[in-house]
Write a protein that holds these residues in place. Structure first.
Motif: not given
Length: 288
Positions: A157-164
């Motif tokens: 989820v952290k990676r997804a938030m950073n990508e967003i």
């Protein structure tokens, strides 16, 4: 050894719980005390009044179905006036506080989305403090402060938030770059238009100066050499310009070759062609 001689010393920031024949008798403040053991007096234990800290890690799920680990830091201490309650009523103070923290966090966090949790962590901490104060006051403990020190979602989820976030920033950067390119193109076009406009003015002024010069030359030559016509003077001027042009071509440093017929007859032909061109340009074709 001190109790052997009926003496007792309580250290600062601590209290001693005194019993008489195994029954609570008094709370001894820091300092020196007499404790006649032969009268059934004894110290059941000591209680620290210092502020203690307990870090509680609680895993729960948010409203948008994301599992997060919330770390709450609880600062608490025993109330001196209620030292007997703190000593006798709780056997596991840290475990009791941890249970209340779990209950409050797991009832508060599932009502919020992940982004809202980061924004409202102070509200969550205040809710935890209020609930702990109501619960722990009955046991003689004061909740000094409650802090939410960490909110850790799953690594994916952290990676997804950073990508967003990175994609949003790249989109803004691309928009700003496109806007900058647009401004550069507009300014370049405006500069080119201004340059062409000024170049046109320069050419127009140059031609006007040439015309004025030719006119002055014709008038001066006609005045100084009587009997000459305007055509003779124009032919002479054209021949002079022809030779000036030949001189410029020969003086250039570039390796170029220009083949031009040269001779008295060729010069006459060039003058005739230029004169005919000027006459045709000045001829007005009548319209029906």
């Amino acid at each position: 050894m001190g109790q052997l001689f009926c003496c007792l010393q309580v250290e600062q920031s601590n209290v001693a719980i005194r019993e008489t024949f195994r029954r609570f008798d008094d709370v001894l403040e820091p300092g020196f005390h007499c404790l006649p053991w032969f009268l059934g007096k004894r110290v059941a234990g000591y209680l620290s009044l210092r502020v203690k800290q307990l870090d509680v890690r609680c895993e729960t799920k948010t409203k948008d179905n994301v599992f997060v680990t919330v770390v709450a830091s609880i600062q608490y201490r025993a109330i001196a006036e209620r030292a007997s309650d703190a000593f006798y009523k709780l056997s596991d103070t840290r475990g009791q506080i941890q249970s209340y923290v779990f209950d409050v966090i797991r009832s508060s966090v599932p009502k919020l989305d992940l982004d809202d949790i980061f924004e409202q962590k102070n509200d969550i901490a205040e809710t935890v403090k209020e609930e702990l104060e109501k619960a722990m006051a009955a046991y003689g403990y004061e909740i000094v402060q409650t802090l939410i020190v960490d909110i850790a979602p799953d690594e994916r989820v952290k990676r997804a938030m950073n990508e967003i976030n990175a994609a949003a920033r790249l989109r803004v950067a691309a928009t700003e770059k496109a806007e900058a390119d647009k401004i550069l193109q507009i300014k370049r076009a405006e500069g080119d238009a201004e340059s062409k406009y000024l170049a046109g003015l320069g050419i127009a002024r140059q031609r006007q100066a040439i015309v004025d010069g030719l006119r002055d030359s014709v008038l001066a030559f006609s005045h100084n050499v009587p009997g000459t016509t305007s055509k003779d003077i124009m032919d002479m001027v054209l021949v002079t310009q022809y030779f000036d042009t030949m001189k410029e071509i020969g003086a250039t440093s570039k390796a170029s070759s220009v083949f031009i017929p040269h001779g008295p007859g060729a010069v006459k032909d060039i003058v005739s062609q230029i004169s005919d061109g000027l006459l045709q340009a000045n001829t007005i074709i009548p319209t029906d």
